[in-house]
Design a protein around this motif. Structure first.
Motif, PDB file in Angstrom:
ATOM      1  N   PRO A  56       0.819  -1.169   0.228  1.00 64.60           N
ATOM      2  CA  PRO A  56       0.031  -0.106  -0.059  1.00 64.60           C
ATOM      3  C   PRO A  56       0.967   1.426   0.069  1.00 64.60           C
ATOM      4  O   PRO A  56       1.727   1.339   0.900  1.00 64.60           O
ATOM      5  CB  PRO A  56      -0.846  -0.086   1.298  1.00 64.60           C
ATOM      6  N   HIS A  57       0.618   2.147  -0.935  1.00 61.24           N
ATOM      7  CA  HIS A  57       1.329   3.337  -1.194  1.00 61.24           C
ATOM      8  C   HIS A  57       0.713   4.120  -2.134  1.00 61.24           C
ATOM      9  O   HIS A  57      -0.005   3.671  -3.030  1.00 61.24           O
ATOM     10  CB  HIS A  57       3.005   3.067  -1.533  1.00 61.24           C
ATOM     11  N   LEU A  58       0.975   5.638  -2.401  1.00 58.81           N
ATOM     12  CA  LEU A  58       0.608   6.275  -3.515  1.00 58.81           C
ATOM     13  C   LEU A  58       1.827   6.651  -4.086  1.00 58.81           C
ATOM     14  O   LEU A  58       2.780   6.828  -3.890  1.00 58.81           O
ATOM     15  CB  LEU A  58       0.011   7.572  -2.836  1.00 58.81           C
ATOM     16  N   HIS A  59       1.559   6.277  -5.456  1.00 58.65           N
ATOM     17  CA  HIS A  59       2.691   6.823  -6.565  1.00 58.65           C
ATOM     18  C   HIS A  59       2.276   8.148  -6.994  1.00 58.65           C
ATOM     19  O   HIS A  59       1.138   8.227  -7.681  1.00 58.65           O
ATOM     20  CB  HIS A  59       2.803   5.803  -7.544  1.00 58.65           C
ATOM     21  N   PHE A  60       2.891   9.086  -6.794  1.00 58.21           N
ATOM     22  CA  PHE A  60       2.660  10.614  -7.141  1.00 58.21           C
ATOM     23  C   PHE A  60       3.473  10.907  -8.289  1.00 58.21           C
ATOM     24  O   PHE A  60       5.022  10.920  -8.060  1.00 58.21           O
ATOM     25  CB  PHE A  60       2.538  11.330  -6.133  1.00 58.21           C
ATOM     26  N   GLU A  61       3.111  11.546  -9.504  1.00 54.27           N
ATOM     27  CA  GLU A  61       3.935  12.091 -10.563  1.00 54.27           C
ATOM     28  C   GLU A  61       3.608  13.522 -11.093  1.00 54.27           C
ATOM     29  O   GLU A  61       2.196  13.761 -10.808  1.00 54.27           O
ATOM     30  CB  GLU A  61       3.618  11.220 -11.771  1.00 54.27           C
ATOM     31  N   VAL A  62       4.524  14.223 -11.625  1.00 51.48           N
ATOM     32  CA  VAL A  62       3.997  15.575 -12.203  1.00 51.48           C
ATOM     33  C   VAL A  62       4.733  15.519 -13.544  1.00 51.48           C
ATOM     34  O   VAL A  62       5.865  15.245 -13.690  1.00 51.48           O
ATOM     35  CB  VAL A  62       4.979  16.786 -11.176  1.00 51.48           C
ATOM     36  N   LEU A  63       3.650  15.990 -14.533  1.00 51.73           N
ATOM     37  CA  LEU A  63       4.219  15.881 -15.865  1.00 51.73           C
ATOM     38  C   LEU A  63       3.891  17.076 -16.448  1.00 51.73           C
ATOM     39  O   LEU A  63       3.027  17.891 -16.300  1.00 51.73           O
ATOM     40  CB  LEU A  63       3.395  14.712 -16.516  1.00 51.73           C
ATOM     41  N   VAL A  64       4.798  17.588 -17.393  1.00 57.84           N
ATOM     42  CA  VAL A  64       4.664  18.929 -17.914  1.00 57.84           C
ATOM     43  C   VAL A  64       4.664  18.643 -19.499  1.00 57.84           C
ATOM     44  O   VAL A  64       5.838  17.943 -20.064  1.00 57.84           O
ATOM     45  CB  VAL A  64       5.942  20.035 -17.596  1.00 57.84           C
ATOM     46  N   ASP A  65       3.814  18.518 -20.182  1.00 55.33           N
ATOM     47  CA  ASP A  65       3.622  18.196 -21.553  1.00 55.33           C
ATOM     48  C   ASP A  65       3.944  16.769 -21.762  1.00 55.33           C
ATOM     49  O   ASP A  65       4.658  16.478 -22.804  1.00 55.33           O
ATOM     50  CB  ASP A  65       4.438  19.083 -22.596  1.00 55.33           C
ATOM     51  N   GLY A  66       3.468  15.815 -20.969  1.00 55.55           N
ATOM     52  CA  GLY A  66       3.623  14.714 -20.750  1.00 55.55           C
ATOM     53  C   GLY A  66       4.910  14.282 -20.548  1.00 55.55           C
ATOM     54  O   GLY A  66       5.268  12.947 -20.520  1.00 55.55           O
ATOM     55  N   VAL A  67       5.964  14.796 -20.096  1.00 59.03           N
ATOM     56  CA  VAL A  67       7.441  14.700 -19.727  1.00 59.03           C
ATOM     57  C   VAL A  67       7.257  14.548 -18.310  1.00 59.03           C
ATOM     58  O   VAL A  67       6.778  15.557 -17.392  1.00 59.03           O
ATOM     59  CB  VAL A  67       8.389  15.623 -20.317  1.00 59.03           C
TER      60      VAL A  67
END
Length: 330
Positions: A289-300
């Motif tokens: 159990p965990h949260l995978h957090f991403e930030v994308l700028v124009d898909g990158v």
């Protein structure tokens, strides 16, 4: 032109000869004499009749003067109406400027009271407080109507320019404020960070692989909050990410929340910063159990830690990421 003069006392008839230039000069002289005569009569007869109240002449003079005063009064009234309308417009603009100043100072974090200067004491107050005064007497010059109109027009132009400046400043401040609200710089889960952004050993294969986000290990059912305001563009089951939500924050900026046990937001929902959108789980390609957090700028994918640092660091990271993505498109 010839003029014959005959008389019984004259032995011969006298003949006077005049050319056209002499006749013209006589006509001009006659007009000048009549003009001077009429001015003299008006000055010494009509004005005296008006002052002393002669029966007939004073009434004629009174009618002429009354008509002249009526025309002058009508002219002054029309100009005063125009000036009053102009002053009313200026007052409305000043009220608008004051309201804009309050809004801009509030957005800039400055109290409007601090921008207002304290009123200066008048002469009576200064004298009462013991302040000495003096200097030569220079009377103020009377302002003509044209000068007053020019002053009002100048003030009106200055008010328009100030309103334009306030509008530009308010637009820039609002743009900066909205921009900061849309940057994902709030932690989506309360708790420590596990795996960071970058290369690591894959937990399933043991090979070196890029980890495109941050992991927040925590218990199943823990609330997942939106890192910034935006619109939910994806809420679905993904083979690798499991139960996943993506939020579009505008300008190509997207956040991704993966491995959830339950999705609370739906596609098209407008969410606010800190709003609960899902619950932590271990769905998809996950070892616990965990949260995978991403930030994308124009898909990158970008390093979310730079955004979560907040303040100027988040703004700099967003600008750098957007600039990098723009160069990649070119």
């Amino acid at each position: 032109m010839q003029i014959l003069i005959t008389h019984g006392t004259l032995a011969r008839t006298r003949v006077l000869h005049f050319n056209r230039w002499q006749i013209g000069a006589m006509l001009v002289g006659l007009v000048a004499v009549l003009t001077l005569l009429s001015g003299t009569v008006y000055h010494f007869v009509f004005l005296k009749a008006a002052r002393e109240g002669w029966p007939v002449v004073s009434q004629i003079v009174r009618l002429v003067v009354r008509d002249e005063f009526a025309q002058r009064d009508r002219f002054m009234r029309e100009n005063l109406d125009a000036m009053a309308q102009k002053v009313g417009e200026m007052q409305a603009k000043l009220v608008k400027l004051e309201a804009m100043g309050d809004r801009v100072s509030g957005m800039a974090g400055v109290k409007s009271e601090e921008l207002r200067t304290t009123p200066r004491p008048r002469g009576g107050a200064a004298a009462a407080s013991g302040g000495a005064q003096g200097g030569p007497y220079v009377p103020a010059q009377a302002v003509t109507l044209e000068q007053l109109r020019s002053i009002v027009d100048s003030l009106d132009q200055s008010a328009d320019e100030s309103a334009d400046v306030f509008t530009l400043i308010e637009s820039r401040l609002l743009e900066s404020r909205l921009r900061s609200l849309m940057i994902p710089n709030s932690a989506p889960v309360a708790g420590p960070i596990g795996s960071g952004f970058g290369f690591r050993s894959d937990p399933f294969t043991g090979r070196s692989a890029l980890h495109t986000g941050l992991d927040f290990p925590t218990e199943v059912g823990t609330a997942i909050m939106a890192a910034a305001g935006g619109v939910v563009r994806t809420a679905e089951m993904h083979p690798a990410y499991g139960q996943m939500i993506e939020i579009d924050h505008g300008n190509g900026l997207v956040t991704r929340y993966a491995h959830a046990s339950r999705l609370l937001a739906r596609v098209g929902d407008i969410v606010k910063r800190g709003q609960k959108i899902a619950q932590v789980g271990t769905t998809g390609r996950s070892t616990g159990p965990h949260l995978h957090f991403e930030v994308l700028v124009d898909g990158v994918p970008q390093d979310p830690a730079k955004f979560l640092a907040g303040g100027e660091a988040a703004l700099a990271a967003a600008d750098k990421a957007a600039e990098k993505a723009g160069r990649g498109r070119r």
